[in-house]
Motif scaffolding. Structure first.
Motif, PDB file in Angstrom:
ATOM      1  N   VAL A 199      36.626  48.858  39.900  1.00  0.00           N
ATOM      2  CA  VAL A 199      36.341  47.972  38.773  1.00  0.00           C
ATOM      3  C   VAL A 199      37.432  46.915  38.630  1.00  0.00           C
ATOM      4  O   VAL A 199      37.178  45.783  38.211  1.00  0.00           O
ATOM      5  CB  VAL A 199      36.144  48.776  37.464  1.00  0.00           C
ATOM      6  CG1 VAL A 199      37.459  49.329  36.936  1.00  0.00           C
ATOM      7  CG2 VAL A 199      35.476  47.922  36.400  1.00  0.00           C
ATOM      8  N   MET A 200      38.668  47.247  39.011  1.00  0.00           N
ATOM      9  CA  MET A 200      39.738  46.247  39.032  1.00  0.00           C
ATOM     10  C   MET A 200      39.408  45.130  40.018  1.00  0.00           C
ATOM     11  O   MET A 200      39.578  43.941  39.726  1.00  0.00           O
ATOM     12  CB  MET A 200      41.071  46.899  39.421  1.00  0.00           C
ATOM     13  CG  MET A 200      41.728  47.719  38.343  1.00  0.00           C
ATOM     14  SD  MET A 200      43.344  48.321  38.927  1.00  0.00           S
ATOM     15  CE  MET A 200      43.990  49.048  37.401  1.00  0.00           C
ATOM     16  N   LEU A 201      38.928  45.508  41.205  1.00  0.00           N
ATOM     17  CA  LEU A 201      38.592  44.515  42.221  1.00  0.00           C
ATOM     18  C   LEU A 201      37.415  43.657  41.782  1.00  0.00           C
ATOM     19  O   LEU A 201      37.391  42.441  42.027  1.00  0.00           O
ATOM     20  CB  LEU A 201      38.285  45.199  43.547  1.00  0.00           C
ATOM     21  CG  LEU A 201      39.484  45.833  44.271  1.00  0.00           C
ATOM     22  CD1 LEU A 201      39.015  46.582  45.513  1.00  0.00           C
ATOM     23  CD2 LEU A 201      40.497  44.761  44.660  1.00  0.00           C
ATOM     24  N   ALA A 202      36.444  44.280  41.133  1.00  0.00           N
ATOM     25  CA  ALA A 202      35.299  43.516  40.639  1.00  0.00           C
ATOM     26  C   ALA A 202      35.739  42.508  39.582  1.00  0.00           C
ATOM     27  O   ALA A 202      35.243  41.376  39.538  1.00  0.00           O
ATOM     28  CB  ALA A 202      34.237  44.463  40.083  1.00  0.00           C
ATOM     29  N   ALA A 203      36.688  42.910  38.734  1.00  0.00           N
ATOM     30  CA  ALA A 203      37.233  41.983  37.738  1.00  0.00           C
ATOM     31  C   ALA A 203      38.025  40.872  38.420  1.00  0.00           C
ATOM     32  O   ALA A 203      37.952  39.700  38.021  1.00  0.00           O
ATOM     33  CB  ALA A 203      38.119  42.746  36.754  1.00  0.00           C
ATOM     34  N   ARG A 206      35.781  38.153  39.677  1.00  0.00           N
ATOM     35  CA  ARG A 206      35.353  37.260  38.596  1.00  0.00           C
ATOM     36  C   ARG A 206      36.456  36.261  38.246  1.00  0.00           C
ATOM     37  O   ARG A 206      36.202  35.079  38.038  1.00  0.00           O
ATOM     38  CB  ARG A 206      34.978  38.078  37.364  1.00  0.00           C
ATOM     39  CG  ARG A 206      33.635  38.791  37.469  1.00  0.00           C
ATOM     40  CD  ARG A 206      33.379  39.673  36.251  1.00  0.00           C
ATOM     41  NE  ARG A 206      32.045  40.223  36.267  1.00  0.00           N
ATOM     42  CZ  ARG A 206      30.989  39.701  35.640  1.00  0.00           C
ATOM     43  NH1 ARG A 206      31.138  38.583  34.933  1.00  0.00           N
ATOM     44  NH2 ARG A 206      29.806  40.262  35.705  1.00  0.00           N
ATOM     45  N   LEU A 207      37.670  36.782  38.157  1.00  0.00           N
ATOM     46  CA  LEU A 207      38.794  35.903  37.824  1.00  0.00           C
ATOM     47  C   LEU A 207      38.990  34.825  38.883  1.00  0.00           C
ATOM     48  O   LEU A 207      39.242  33.659  38.565  1.00  0.00           O
ATOM     49  CB  LEU A 207      40.074  36.747  37.680  1.00  0.00           C
ATOM     50  CG  LEU A 207      40.198  37.569  36.404  1.00  0.00           C
ATOM     51  CD1 LEU A 207      41.267  38.654  36.564  1.00  0.00           C
ATOM     52  CD2 LEU A 207      40.532  36.674  35.214  1.00  0.00           C
ATOM     53  N   HIS A 208      38.866  35.223  40.136  1.00  0.00           N
ATOM     54  CA  HIS A 208      39.058  34.266  41.225  1.00  0.00           C
ATOM     55  C   HIS A 208      37.947  33.222  41.242  1.00  0.00           C
ATOM     56  O   HIS A 208      38.184  32.048  41.584  1.00  0.00           O
ATOM     57  CB  HIS A 208      39.116  34.997  42.562  1.00  0.00           C
ATOM     58  CG  HIS A 208      39.454  34.110  43.705  1.00  0.00           C
ATOM     59  ND1 HIS A 208      38.536  33.775  44.683  1.00  0.00           N
ATOM     60  CD2 HIS A 208      40.602  33.452  44.025  1.00  0.00           C
ATOM     61  CE1 HIS A 208      39.111  32.969  45.556  1.00  0.00           C
ATOM     62  NE2 HIS A 208      40.352  32.760  45.189  1.00  0.00           N
ATOM     63  N   ALA A 209      36.746  33.639  40.873  1.00  0.00           N
ATOM     64  CA  ALA A 209      35.635  32.685  40.805  1.00  0.00           C
ATOM     65  C   ALA A 209      35.888  31.639  39.722  1.00  0.00           C
ATOM     66  O   ALA A 209      35.531  30.465  39.883  1.00  0.00           O
ATOM     67  CB  ALA A 209      34.332  33.427  40.538  1.00  0.00           C
ATOM     68  N   GLN A 210      36.521  32.067  38.630  1.00  0.00           N
ATOM     69  CA  GLN A 210      36.842  31.143  37.534  1.00  0.00           C
ATOM     70  C   GLN A 210      38.019  30.244  37.879  1.00  0.00           C
ATOM     71  O   GLN A 210      38.080  29.081  37.458  1.00  0.00           O
ATOM     72  CB  GLN A 210      37.153  31.937  36.258  1.00  0.00           C
ATOM     73  CG  GLN A 210      35.963  32.702  35.704  1.00  0.00           C
ATOM     74  CD  GLN A 210      36.368  33.660  34.592  1.00  0.00           C
ATOM     75  OE1 GLN A 210      37.541  33.991  34.432  1.00  0.00           O
ATOM     76  NE2 GLN A 210      35.385  34.112  33.817  1.00  0.00           N
ATOM     77  N   ALA A 322      33.410  42.469  33.635  1.00  0.00           N
ATOM     78  CA  ALA A 322      33.361  41.281  32.778  1.00  0.00           C
ATOM     79  C   ALA A 322      34.404  41.356  31.670  1.00  0.00           C
ATOM     80  O   ALA A 322      35.107  40.370  31.387  1.00  0.00           O
ATOM     81  CB  ALA A 322      31.960  41.125  32.182  1.00  0.00           C
ATOM     82  N   LYS A 323      34.530  42.509  31.034  1.00  0.00           N
ATOM     83  CA  LYS A 323      35.496  42.656  29.936  1.00  0.00           C
ATOM     84  C   LYS A 323      36.934  42.605  30.452  1.00  0.00           C
ATOM     85  O   LYS A 323      37.810  42.001  29.817  1.00  0.00           O
ATOM     86  CB  LYS A 323      35.234  43.960  29.181  1.00  0.00           C
ATOM     87  CG  LYS A 323      33.954  43.937  28.363  1.00  0.00           C
ATOM     88  CD  LYS A 323      33.773  45.230  27.588  1.00  0.00           C
ATOM     89  CE  LYS A 323      32.516  45.166  26.729  1.00  0.00           C
ATOM     90  NZ  LYS A 323      32.306  46.415  25.962  1.00  0.00           N
ATOM     91  N   LEU A 324      37.182  43.244  31.583  1.00  0.00           N
ATOM     92  CA  LEU A 324      38.532  43.216  32.146  1.00  0.00           C
ATOM     93  C   LEU A 324      38.919  41.798  32.548  1.00  0.00           C
ATOM     94  O   LEU A 324      40.059  41.361  32.304  1.00  0.00           O
ATOM     95  CB  LEU A 324      38.633  44.136  33.361  1.00  0.00           C
ATOM     96  CG  LEU A 324      38.358  45.632  33.153  1.00  0.00           C
ATOM     97  CD1 LEU A 324      38.680  46.402  34.428  1.00  0.00           C
ATOM     98  CD2 LEU A 324      39.127  46.189  31.992  1.00  0.00           C
ATOM     99  N   ALA A 325      38.005  41.076  33.152  1.00  0.00           N
ATOM    100  CA  ALA A 325      38.298  39.714  33.576  1.00  0.00           C
ATOM    101  C   ALA A 325      38.568  38.815  32.379  1.00  0.00           C
ATOM    102  O   ALA A 325      39.522  38.014  32.386  1.00  0.00           O
ATOM    103  CB  ALA A 325      37.134  39.169  34.401  1.00  0.00           C
ATOM    104  N   ALA A 326      37.766  38.953  31.328  1.00  0.00           N
ATOM    105  CA  ALA A 326      37.937  38.099  30.142  1.00  0.00           C
ATOM    106  C   ALA A 326      39.273  38.365  29.461  1.00  0.00           C
ATOM    107  O   ALA A 326      39.983  37.429  29.054  1.00  0.00           O
ATOM    108  CB  ALA A 326      36.781  38.330  29.171  1.00  0.00           C
TER     109      ALA A 326
END
Length: 370
Positions: A199-203, A206-210, A322-326
């Protein structure tokens, strides 16, 4: 003076060695017996039992090794009866040490019984504290709020400071932070890594996409965990991330923000002033009973010490990519939020300092009365 000291794990051996060094500096003639690990044995002598390599975690391991620990328990009781030490010092390891303390008290042991690094029963079973008050002479705690909790049951308690603060002070690198680097620390056990690192990697994706300028570094506690983490990372071909082994504290001083599993590492990040969010994920069979037992509003030690949510906590089903990335993104772009967190970190660490913990423990061990 003669003392008998028992530590059951590698961390206890490290703390015990610092205490023995402080004791021997004050009284070179002090006689030390007991059990711990190689660091303590090097200071105490060859008749000191090196047993931390046999430390166990979990009920199954305890059952499998019951005969060994029963034999050591009986051997230590007999040794203490024979040696008649002035002080018995228990360092952490409550499953074994509290039972040994109760057996010694039942036998009428005349030694002062001192316990260092108080068991965190205040989190899940405060009903045990009055029982501890009946068998111990002194509790030495490493968190300031513990003193009142234990003393309410009549157990004399002293706050000696947190030993981690002393060791971390020596490991400052002074390296500037990389504003584009995010640290990922998924825990020190394989089951934690399996639950949390994906889940860290998935977050992170998302962060890298932003923000494509971001990069990620994950710290593995051991090489075998690095292999496990590398397999997970292999799914993300274009994610700028790498895995390092055993460099968590150095990473905490280079990164600009962190995503971390709950544990001691969060206190280290607090010390090094790394803004972070906390993740806790286990199997539901583990989580539900734990949630029913734990009486605390927060699980992160920084939040417990601050008595409010300073660090965002994402527990079980709340720990989504999504929550971790935000929440991590906010640490990077919201300067007010970031500065408020760092100010709270400084207050928490200031409250944990009380001189040098090992020196304070040595003072209490050598005191003529409890």
């Amino acid at each position: 003076m003669r003392i008998f000291v028992i530590a059951g794990e590698a961390s206890g051996d490290a703390h015990g060695a610092e205490i023995l060094t402080a004791l021997q500096r004050r009284d070179p003639g002090i006689e030390v017996h007991g059990a711990g690990g190689p660091k303590m044995q090097a200071l105490a002598g060859d008749d000191f039992l090196n047993w931390t390599g046999n430390a166990v975690i979990g009920v199954i391991d305890v059952i499998r090794n019951y005969g060994y620990f029963r034999n050591q328990f009986d051997r230590m009781l007999g040794q203490i009866d024979e040696l008649k030490p002035d002080v018995v010092l228990f360092i952490d390891y409550p499953g074994f040490n509290l039972r040994l303390a109760a057996a010694l008290r039942k036998r009428g042991c005349a030694a002062k019984l001192i316990y260092y690094i108080s068991p965190q029963v205040w989190a899940w079973n405060r009903g045990r504290i009055p029982k501890m008050a009946k068998i111990l002479d002194l509790m030495l705690c490493i968190f300031p709020f513990e003193k009142q909790i234990y003393e309410e049951s009549g157990l004399r308690t002293e706050f000696v400071g947190h030993p981690l603060i002393d060791s971390l002070e020596k490991q400052r690198t002074g390296e500037p932070r990389d504003p584009a680097l995010i640290g990922l620390l998924p825990g020190s056990r394989a089951r934690e890594v399996r639950k949390i690192f994906p889940v860290m990697l998935a977050a992170a994706r998302r962060l890298h996409a932003q923000d494509p300028s971001l990069k990620f570094e994950a710290s593995a506690a051991r090489p075998e965990l690095a292999d496990l983490m590398q397999a997970e990372l292999g799914v993300y071909e274009n994610l700028p991330a790498e895995i390092v082994v055993g460099e968590a504290r150095e990473l905490m001083q280079r990164a600009s923000a962190g995503i971390m599993a709950s544990g001691t590492v969060t206190l280290e990040a607090t010390f090094f002033q790394l803004p972070f969010i906390l993740v806790y994920r286990v199997s539901w069979l583990t989580y539900i009973p734990a949630r029913l037992l734990i009486r605390l509003k927060h699980i992160g030690i920084t939040n417990i010490l601050a008595r409010r949510e300073v660090v965002p906590e994402f527990i079980q089903h709340q720990a989504t990519p999504a929550k971790l990335a935000a929440a991590t993104r906010r640490l990077l772009v919201d300067d007010t939020h970031r500065s408020q967190m760092l100010k709270a970190f400084a207050e928490v660490i200031a409250d944990l300092k009380s001189g040098h913990a090992a020196e304070n423990v040595a003072d209490h061990v050598l005191a003529p009365t409890v």
